[in-house]
Design an enzyme around this catalytic site. Structure first.
Site, PDB file in Angstrom:
ATOM      1  N   PHE A 157      74.720 -96.517 -32.153  1.00 29.56           N
ATOM      2  CA  PHE A 157      74.948 -96.485 -30.716  1.00 29.56           C
ATOM      3  C   PHE A 157      76.239 -97.165 -30.290  1.00 29.56           C
ATOM      4  O   PHE A 157      76.783 -96.868 -29.227  1.00 29.56           O
ATOM      5  CB  PHE A 157      73.777 -97.145 -29.969  1.00 29.56           C
ATOM      6  N   LYS A 181      74.594 -86.455 -36.931  1.00 28.74           N
ATOM      7  CA  LYS A 181      73.398 -86.866 -36.196  1.00 28.74           C
ATOM      8  C   LYS A 181      73.748 -88.162 -35.460  1.00 28.74           C
ATOM      9  O   LYS A 181      73.673 -89.248 -36.008  1.00 28.74           O
ATOM     10  CB  LYS A 181      72.226 -87.089 -37.151  1.00 28.74           C
ATOM     11  N   GLU A 184      70.440 -91.222 -30.722  1.00 30.02           N
ATOM     12  CA  GLU A 184      69.830 -90.586 -29.551  1.00 30.02           C
ATOM     13  C   GLU A 184      70.071 -91.374 -28.266  1.00 30.02           C
ATOM     14  O   GLU A 184      69.887 -90.853 -27.160  1.00 30.02           O
ATOM     15  CB  GLU A 184      68.326 -90.392 -29.772  1.00 30.02           C
ATOM     16  N   SER A 234      71.745-100.859 -39.076  1.00 28.21           N
ATOM     17  CA  SER A 234      71.310-102.163 -39.557  1.00 28.21           C
ATOM     18  C   SER A 234      71.154-102.133 -41.078  1.00 28.21           C
ATOM     19  O   SER A 234      71.002-101.068 -41.686  1.00 28.21           O
ATOM     20  CB  SER A 234      69.971-102.538 -38.927  1.00 28.21           C
ATOM     21  N   CYS A 289      79.874-104.458 -35.882  1.00 23.33           N
ATOM     22  CA  CYS A 289      79.663-105.099 -37.178  1.00 23.33           C
ATOM     23  C   CYS A 289      80.864-105.916 -37.622  1.00 23.33           C
ATOM     24  O   CYS A 289      80.799-106.597 -38.637  1.00 23.33           O
ATOM     25  CB  CYS A 289      79.309-104.057 -38.233  1.00 23.33           C
ATOM     26  N   GLU A 384      71.989-111.946 -37.827  1.00 23.41           N
ATOM     27  CA  GLU A 384      72.885-111.186 -36.967  1.00 23.41           C
ATOM     28  C   GLU A 384      72.297-111.110 -35.560  1.00 23.41           C
ATOM     29  O   GLU A 384      71.225-110.536 -35.355  1.00 23.41           O
ATOM     30  CB  GLU A 384      73.105-109.777 -37.514  1.00 23.41           C
TER      31      GLU A 384
END
Length: 493
Positions: A157, A181, A184, A234, A289, A384
């Site tokens: 995202f 992909k 969403e 992740s 990240c 994190e």
């Protein structure tokens, strides 16, 4: 203000299969909610296994002709795509900001980094990536770089445009048929990129988009027609996708979480350090990240820590920093700050009470936060947080700072701020991360150098983007040739 412009009507995101917009077969849709306001700005279909099968079939049909298309010809539509991407950069930046919560400047910068990868892919036609040698009398060996087939990119995202652009320009240019992909949560930018790929002239099926959630992602990973999978998310998800893909015999490169460290020593330039550290942990609201979330303060650097805290406290939500992706992220970050306070750390700058811009109170916001006097065993120093939170650990020596960095299970990035070449070299030599910065808070390599971490930040071999991307999305074919029988012939000739 650096805020987004809300379009007059909601976006409707569909799949892109065989060069055409295709609704999902089961009609299941999800709202796309802007982190800025908490309001619906679009809808996206959630693909089923049947939708995935249709996309793979279209890609398989397109691949044979695309594979045999000469590299220079495969590059031609990418020139047109680059022009379209440049022309629509502001529109795409606004879409990315609207759906991901970024400021428009951040969204634009991410797309420009993606554009850099496009330009690297355009250069592939002029790179010598094979070659031939006469290996014995009358015998020649030749290496050719070949595509893999139908390949997949599953993207997160936090960078709706940049991370897809890190994958598909190289993948299609070396001859693959690519299926994207997107998350969403943020499909609108990716769907617009798909429209531009069609407009650029790519043959139907060479580039496809399958929208959806975990069901669609796993259907792509499992499909026997898919040869390779790239994933960003992740570490838990990256590890699972890597195991699942490689269990099916596929090539996989899965990039995961991070806990990046910045080492600051007393001789660091104050202006460079303050700006670099603050930009690193607050950019994209810390949702990247490469954000540095731990500051290892070596020796007497109070003036630097105080300067960082003062600069962070001046950041205005909406203008200098965007929103968090959703309510769950906001809750997790607030809880992390609460926990640090309970464990005895000092909240030097507290973003929990920061006010969102007027009219955006329904969004998800936490201001820049600096946690000082933390200990390495604290949760805020180990896990994190993925938000605009900097944890400061005080250490007396560089040796102890490097020991803390080495113990972290992740390995994306480590930076050092110093005026000493010897200190910079020591960190570059001994830090265990895959990407090192010297007086740079976000050490993302520029093309043709490729992006990739170590340890639990990366599952698989190689890197993404640059030369690493070329190697991941292709394989070498070796051709050995002779045309006449030689007098000294052996089994090797």
């Amino acid at each position: 203000m650096n805020l987004v412009e809300v379009p007059p009507s909601a976006h409707v995101c569909e799949n892109l299969i065989a060069g055409r917009r295709q609704p999902v077969t089961k009609g299941i849709r999800r709202d796309i909610v802007s982190p800025y306001s908490g309001t619906r700005v679009g809808t996206v279909g959630l693909s089923s296994v049947e939708d995935v099968a249709a996309a793979v079939a279209a890609a398989q049909a397109a691949f044979p002709a695309w594979r045999l298309t000469p590299l220079k010809e495969r590059t031609r539509p990418l020139f047109q795509f680059r022009e379209l991407l440049t022309r629509h950069l502001d529109e795409l930046a606004n879409l990315a900001a609207l759906e991901a919560g970024k400021t428009r400047d951040e969204a634009r910068a991410g797309l420009q980094k993606g554009l850099e990868v496009v330009e690297f892919a355009l250069s592939l036609q002029n790179l010598d990536d094979g070659g031939a040698l006469e290996v014995s009398r009358g015998v020649t060996c030749e290496a050719r770089r070949e595509p893999l087939g139908v390949v997949v990119g599953i993207t997160p995202f936090n960078f709706p445009g940049m991370v897809p652009l890190w994958m598909f320009p190289i993948a299609v240019t070396v001859g693959n048929a690519f299926i994207l992909k997107p998350s969403e949560k943020v499909p609108m930018t990716a769907c617009r990129l798909g429209e531009l790929m069609v407009e650029a002239g790519y043959p139907a099926g060479v580039f496809s988009i399958v929208n959806g959630d975990r069901e669609a992602a796993m259907a792509l990973v499992d499909h026997p027609g898919v040869q390779a999978v790239a994933f960003v998310g992740s570490s838990a998800a990256a590890r699972a996708v890597y195991a699942r893909a490689t269990g099916h015999g596929k090539r996989a490169l899965c990039l995961g979480s991070a806990k990046n460290h910045i080492i600051v020593v007393p001789d660091a330039n104050e202006a460079v350090t303050v700006r670099g550290v603050v930009d690193s942990f607050t950019g994209c609201a810390g949702q990247r990240c490469m954000a540095s979330s731990v500051l290892l303060a070596v020796g007497d650097v109070d003036h630097l820590v105080d300067g960082i805290a003062a600069e962070a406290a001046r950041i205005q939500l909406g203008k200098g920093m965007g929103a968090l992706i959703d309510g769950a992220a906001e809750e997790r970050i607030r809880k992390a700050i609460d926990t640090a306070e309970k464990e005895g750390a000092q909240i030097k700058v507290d973003g929990r009470a920061s006010k969102p811009p007027a009219g955006y109170e329904g969004g998800h916001w936490v201001g820049a936060t600096v946690i000082d006097r933390a200990r390495p065993e604290m949760e805020c120093a180990r896990s994190e947080i993925f938000g605009p939170v900097l944890t400061v650990i005080r250490v007396p020596t560089l040796e102890q700072a490097l020991a803390i960095e080495e113990r972290i299970p992740y390995g994306n990035a480590t930076s050092v701020f110093t005026s000493s070449g010897a200190v910079a070299r020591a960190v570059a030599d001994r830090a265990t991360s895959g990407m090192i910065g010297v007086n740079i808070g976000v050490p993302v390599p520029r093309e043709p150098f490729s992006f990739g971490g170590t340890k639990d930040s990366r599952f698989g071999h190689g890197d993404i983007t640059g030369r690493g991307g070329v190697e991941f999305w292709s394989q070498l074919k070796k051709v050995t040739t002779k045309w006449a029988l030689q007098s000294d012939a052996s089994w090797m000739s």
